[in-house]
Scaffold this motif. Structure first.
Motif, PDB file in Angstrom:
ATOM      1  N   UNK A  46     -35.485 -10.000  -3.238  1.00 35.12           N
ATOM      2  CA  UNK A  46     -35.374 -11.444  -3.408  1.00 35.12           C
ATOM      3  C   UNK A  46     -36.318 -11.875  -4.526  1.00 35.12           C
ATOM      4  N   UNK A  47     -35.953 -12.943  -5.213  1.00 37.09           N
ATOM      5  CA  UNK A  47     -36.729 -13.409  -6.361  1.00 37.09           C
ATOM      6  C   UNK A  47     -37.250 -14.808  -6.099  1.00 37.09           C
ATOM      7  N   UNK A  48     -38.529 -15.009  -6.354  1.00 41.00           N
ATOM      8  CA  UNK A  48     -39.131 -16.342  -6.252  1.00 41.00           C
ATOM      9  C   UNK A  48     -39.282 -16.886  -7.676  1.00 41.00           C
ATOM     10  N   UNK A  49     -38.281 -17.637  -8.097  1.00 40.63           N
ATOM     11  CA  UNK A  49     -38.292 -18.145  -9.465  1.00 40.63           C
ATOM     12  C   UNK A  49     -37.865 -19.595  -9.513  1.00 40.63           C
ATOM     13  N   UNK A  50     -37.078 -19.952 -10.525  1.00 38.41           N
ATOM     14  CA  UNK A  50     -36.614 -21.323 -10.686  1.00 38.41           C
ATOM     15  C   UNK A  50     -35.121 -21.340 -10.989  1.00 38.41           C
ATOM     16  N   UNK A  51     -34.464 -22.397 -10.544  1.00 36.05           N
ATOM     17  CA  UNK A  51     -33.055 -22.614 -10.829  1.00 36.05           C
ATOM     18  C   UNK A  51     -32.940 -23.940 -11.563  1.00 36.05           C
ATOM     19  N   UNK A  52     -31.981 -24.031 -12.486  1.00 30.56           N
ATOM     20  CA  UNK A  52     -31.809 -25.291 -13.213  1.00 30.56           C
ATOM     21  C   UNK A  52     -30.888 -26.203 -12.423  1.00 30.56           C
ATOM     22  N   UNK A  53     -31.429 -27.353 -12.022  1.00 35.08           N
ATOM     23  CA  UNK A  53     -30.684 -28.347 -11.259  1.00 35.08           C
ATOM     24  C   UNK A  53     -29.900 -29.220 -12.240  1.00 35.08           C
TER      25      UNK A  53
END
Length: 360
Positions: A46-53
């Motif tokens: 699993x990755x703890x990152x950012x998603x573009x909303x």
């Protein structure tokens, strides 16, 4: 929905570039994530990152699985984060369940050996060999009088060294960011000791010092950006002249170089000179990407640096699978949309190819 993961060593690297891509992703049905290699949990992946909303038009913290497609924009240094990140990226690229839009290139020696095998491209390659010892380097210098040492695994012009044989000894020139550093060695022992220490730090290539400076001793080269389009075919996106500082070895923008539009620079050429130059350039960019892809995994983009000598000869100086875009954006602002849409269109192409393959 197709997903694209943008990977950098440091969290804020190339934030403007990926944000511009992410802003355009919705119209293509693509969701964009960004993260660093160390954001990946080894066990769960699993990755703890950012998603573009897309609704709020901003990045948000998120935890997610590996995206369907990965875009490697990792640049490694000697910092602790780079040393942690590189093995993770190597592991990811060997993982059969991951798909990178471009897998990158091998070191400069392997690139040279691959291109050398092509009967057309070999004419554009400077004579290149590995610097195996200080004695071999000095022997080559005695023959050529002026040579260049390039780190085999270097990028962005870092670590390039010029050796110049003079009456009183050997002049050594290198760069540290925007500063030109000169040293002079008057005895064989002193230069041998210097080269021995140098070869202990990393591996180098030896090349002749090419006459690719202008009439005022400013180095310059031609940077060409090529990318794959929505049909998976290579195309030129743009080109521009990079001009370095006076008496510098390189013309990289990061070392203080300036960018000149190719059209403006080429006005100084005669019609026949420009025709011959374009013929040489077209030969190189039509062949080089495809030749490299016969030896490496898939590529998506390349920065091709060409040296243009005073006698009209053209030299392949470097090939970079993680090119910058400043040259094209500053000289051809009309290409802006094309540059930011290219990774998204290529993701859709790869997705369609995957569906065809799995459906057959």
């Amino acid at each position: 929905m197709v997903s694209l993961g943008f990977i950098t060593v440091h969290p804020a690297q190339e934030i403007t570039y990926i944000t511009e891509i992410a802003k355009r992703a919705k119209q293509y049905g693509i969701i964009v994530y960004r993260f660093t290699p160390t954001n990946i949990e080894p066990g769960s992946q699993l990755i703890h990152g950012q998603v573009y909303d897309q609704q709020e038009e901003q990045w948000k913290q998120d935890t997610f699985s590996l995206p369907e497609f990965l875009y490697d924009r990792c640049f490694y240094g000697n910092d602790p984060l780079s040393k942690k990140a590189q093995p993770i990226m190597n592991w990811l690229k060997l993982n059969p369940s991951t798909t990178f839009i471009g897998y990158g290139l091998p070191n400069k020696l392997e690139i040279y050996q691959t291109l050398k095998q092509d009967k057309d491209l070999t004419f554009y390659l400077p004579h290149t060999k590995k610097a195996t010892s200080s004695q071999k380097i000095l022997s080559y210098l005695a023959k050529e009088k002026k040579i260049i040492l390039k780190p085999i695994s270097g990028s962005m012009g870092k670590g390039i060294i010029g050796l110049f044989l003079e009456k009183e000894g050997i002049r050594v020139v290198t760069h540290q960011r925007k500063n030109l550093i000169k040293k002079f060695f008057s005895t064989k022992k002193s230069i041998t000791d210097y080269l021995d220490r140098l070869l202990q730090t990393q591996s180098f290539l030896c090349q002749p010092f090419l006459p690719i400076q202008d009439s005022q001793d400013f180095p310059f080269d031609l940077r060409i950006l090529v990318q794959k389009n929505k049909d998976g075919q290579w195309q030129e996106i743009g080109r521009g002249i990079r001009k370095g500082g006076k008496n510098f070895l390189i013309s990289n923008i990061g070392s203080g170089g300036e960018v000149i539009p190719f059209e403006e620079w080429s006005k100084g050429l005669s019609q026949s000179e420009l025709y011959l130059l374009n013929e040489n350039i077209n030969t190189i960019i039509s062949k080089l990407p495809n030749v490299l892809e016969t030896k490496v995994q898939r590529l998506f983009e390349l920065g091709i640096d060409l040296g243009l000598a005073s006698d009209g000869s053209v030299w392949i100086l470097d090939t970079n699978s993680k090119p910058g875009r400043k040259v094209v954006l500053s000289t051809s602002p009309n290409k802006t949309e094309e540059i930011y849409q290219a990774p998204l269109l290529y993701c859709l192409y790869l997705s369609e190819q995957s569906i065809k393959t799995n459906g057959s």
